[in-house]
Scaffold this motif. Structure first.
Motif, PDB file in Angstrom:
ATOM      1  N   SER A  22      78.969  42.532  50.202  1.00 34.49           N
ATOM      2  CA  SER A  22      78.543  42.293  48.830  1.00 34.49           C
ATOM      3  C   SER A  22      77.019  42.256  48.717  1.00 34.49           C
ATOM      4  O   SER A  22      76.433  42.836  47.794  1.00 34.49           O
ATOM      5  CB  SER A  22      79.142  40.974  48.338  1.00 34.49           C
ATOM      6  OG  SER A  22      78.668  40.652  47.065  1.00 34.49           O
ATOM      7  N   SER A  23      76.369  41.608  49.675  1.00 36.66           N
ATOM      8  CA  SER A  23      74.906  41.525  49.655  1.00 36.66           C
ATOM      9  C   SER A  23      74.255  42.894  49.816  1.00 36.66           C
ATOM     10  O   SER A  23      73.281  43.212  49.130  1.00 36.66           O
ATOM     11  CB  SER A  23      74.418  40.583  50.763  1.00 36.66           C
ATOM     12  OG  SER A  23      74.825  39.263  50.488  1.00 36.66           O
ATOM     13  N   ASP A  26      74.824  44.806  46.573  1.00 29.01           N
ATOM     14  CA  ASP A  26      73.957  44.303  45.507  1.00 29.01           C
ATOM     15  C   ASP A  26      72.508  44.747  45.676  1.00 29.01           C
ATOM     16  O   ASP A  26      71.810  44.997  44.702  1.00 29.01           O
ATOM     17  CB  ASP A  26      74.002  42.767  45.451  1.00 29.01           C
ATOM     18  CG  ASP A  26      75.326  42.233  44.929  1.00 29.01           C
ATOM     19  OD1 ASP A  26      76.121  43.011  44.367  1.00 29.01           O
ATOM     20  OD2 ASP A  26      75.569  41.019  45.105  1.00 29.01           O
ATOM     21  N   SER A  27      72.065  44.826  46.921  1.00 26.67           N
ATOM     22  CA  SER A  27      70.654  45.149  47.164  1.00 26.67           C
ATOM     23  C   SER A  27      70.363  46.647  47.109  1.00 26.67           C
ATOM     24  O   SER A  27      69.218  47.042  46.871  1.00 26.67           O
ATOM     25  CB  SER A  27      70.198  44.574  48.501  1.00 26.67           C
ATOM     26  OG  SER A  27      70.887  45.180  49.561  1.00 26.67           O
ATOM     27  N   LYS A  73      78.383  32.740  46.989  1.00 29.36           N
ATOM     28  CA  LYS A  73      78.364  33.994  46.230  1.00 29.36           C
ATOM     29  C   LYS A  73      77.439  33.884  45.018  1.00 29.36           C
ATOM     30  O   LYS A  73      76.689  34.809  44.706  1.00 29.36           O
ATOM     31  CB  LYS A  73      79.784  34.368  45.781  1.00 29.36           C
ATOM     32  CG  LYS A  73      80.627  34.962  46.871  1.00 29.36           C
ATOM     33  CD  LYS A  73      81.972  35.373  46.349  1.00 29.36           C
ATOM     34  CE  LYS A  73      81.869  36.702  45.658  1.00 29.36           C
ATOM     35  NZ  LYS A  73      83.153  37.317  45.345  1.00 29.36           N
ATOM     36  N   SER A  76      73.792  33.909  46.104  1.00 28.09           N
ATOM     37  CA  SER A  76      73.421  35.262  46.515  1.00 28.09           C
ATOM     38  C   SER A  76      73.211  36.143  45.284  1.00 28.09           C
ATOM     39  O   SER A  76      72.257  36.913  45.209  1.00 28.09           O
ATOM     40  CB  SER A  76      74.504  35.860  47.417  1.00 28.09           C
ATOM     41  OG  SER A  76      74.188  37.185  47.743  1.00 28.09           O
ATOM     42  N   TRP A  77      74.102  36.025  44.321  1.00 32.27           N
ATOM     43  CA  TRP A  77      73.986  36.816  43.098  1.00 32.27           C
ATOM     44  C   TRP A  77      72.690  36.489  42.370  1.00 32.27           C
ATOM     45  O   TRP A  77      71.957  37.389  41.933  1.00 32.27           O
ATOM     46  CB  TRP A  77      75.188  36.551  42.188  1.00 32.27           C
ATOM     47  CG  TRP A  77      75.194  37.416  40.969  1.00 32.27           C
ATOM     48  CD1 TRP A  77      75.729  38.659  40.833  1.00 32.27           C
ATOM     49  CD2 TRP A  77      74.602  37.096  39.693  1.00 32.27           C
ATOM     50  NE1 TRP A  77      75.511  39.132  39.559  1.00 32.27           N
ATOM     51  CE2 TRP A  77      74.825  38.200  38.839  1.00 32.27           C
ATOM     52  CE3 TRP A  77      73.914  36.000  39.200  1.00 32.27           C
ATOM     53  CZ2 TRP A  77      74.390  38.217  37.525  1.00 32.27           C
ATOM     54  CZ3 TRP A  77      73.471  36.030  37.878  1.00 32.27           C
ATOM     55  CH2 TRP A  77      73.707  37.131  37.061  1.00 32.27           C
ATOM     56  N   THR A  80      69.736  37.859  44.350  1.00 31.32           N
ATOM     57  CA  THR A  80      69.649  39.311  44.236  1.00 31.32           C
ATOM     58  C   THR A  80      69.172  39.721  42.853  1.00 31.32           C
ATOM     59  O   THR A  80      68.224  40.491  42.713  1.00 31.32           O
ATOM     60  CB  THR A  80      71.019  39.970  44.487  1.00 31.32           C
ATOM     61  OG1 THR A  80      71.519  39.542  45.731  1.00 31.32           O
ATOM     62  CG2 THR A  80      70.928  41.476  44.480  1.00 31.32           C
ATOM     63  N   PHE A  96      65.575  39.732  51.761  1.00 29.03           N
ATOM     64  CA  PHE A  96      66.897  39.284  51.314  1.00 29.03           C
ATOM     65  C   PHE A  96      67.956  39.558  52.383  1.00 29.03           C
ATOM     66  O   PHE A  96      68.746  38.682  52.737  1.00 29.03           O
ATOM     67  CB  PHE A  96      67.247  39.997  49.993  1.00 29.03           C
ATOM     68  CG  PHE A  96      68.640  39.742  49.513  1.00 29.03           C
ATOM     69  CD1 PHE A  96      69.017  38.502  49.039  1.00 29.03           C
ATOM     70  CD2 PHE A  96      69.583  40.769  49.526  1.00 29.03           C
ATOM     71  CE1 PHE A  96      70.314  38.274  48.590  1.00 29.03           C
ATOM     72  CE2 PHE A  96      70.872  40.553  49.078  1.00 29.03           C
ATOM     73  CZ  PHE A  96      71.243  39.296  48.606  1.00 29.03           C
ATOM     74  N   GLY A 100      70.141  36.945  54.844  1.00 30.63           N
ATOM     75  CA  GLY A 100      71.597  37.018  54.934  1.00 30.63           C
ATOM     76  C   GLY A 100      72.082  37.199  56.363  1.00 30.63           C
ATOM     77  O   GLY A 100      73.056  36.575  56.789  1.00 30.63           O
TER      78      GLY A 100
END
Length: 144
Positions: A22-23, A26-27, A73, A76-77, A80, A96, A100
């Motif tokens: 997910s990270s 997202d990035s 989560k 992190s959201w 990001t 970032f 992580g």
């Protein structure tokens, strides 16, 4: 005890790998360098391969795995979508991802030590994930 520790370790690996994927996803929208983008896509593919292995093991134990904690989560959201949106640079993305990776290494190492009675296949999965995170963290340094 072995089966209980095995399932718990697999669940933690599952939550961690979902968080990592997910990270990266997202990035990716903030990456400017095609080289960094290719690197992150390769890392995501490496995570996907291990996730398939992990899902098979979880299915063997008739377990659905574990979602990452909602708070993690959410944080992190926020990180990001706010930090990277303000500073859309490869350096910010690298910071970032590095954070992580470090969190993943620390958490997975903790669970590997906590669930000592887990079977060797599950421990191997955890070690593979730790190794991927260590390599990823080291390789992304050139973007810091």
């Amino acid at each position: 005890m072995i089966e209980d520790d095995t399932i718990k370790l697999l669940r933690e690996c599952d939550a961690g790998i979902k968080m990592g994927i997910s990270s990266v996803d997202d990035s990716l929208k903030y990456v400017q360098s095609s080289e960094l983008k290719k690197f992150l896509e390769k890392c995501r593919n490496d995570h996907d391969e291990i996730q398939k292995e992990l899902e098979k093991l979880l299915n063997d134990y008739h377990d659905d795995g574990k979602e990452p904690p909602v708070m993690a989560k959410g944080m992190s959201w926020i990180k990001t979508n706010f930090k990277l949106a303000v500073n859309e640079s490869d350096q910010a993305v690298a910071e970032f991802i590095t954070d992580g990776c470090n969190m993943g290494i620390k958490s997975l190492s903790h669970y590997l030590n906590q669930y000592k009675a887990a079977d060797e296949k599950s421990k191997d999965i955890a070690r593979k994930l730790i190794n991927i995170e260590e390599r990823m963290e080291a390789d992304i340094r050139k973007y810091l």
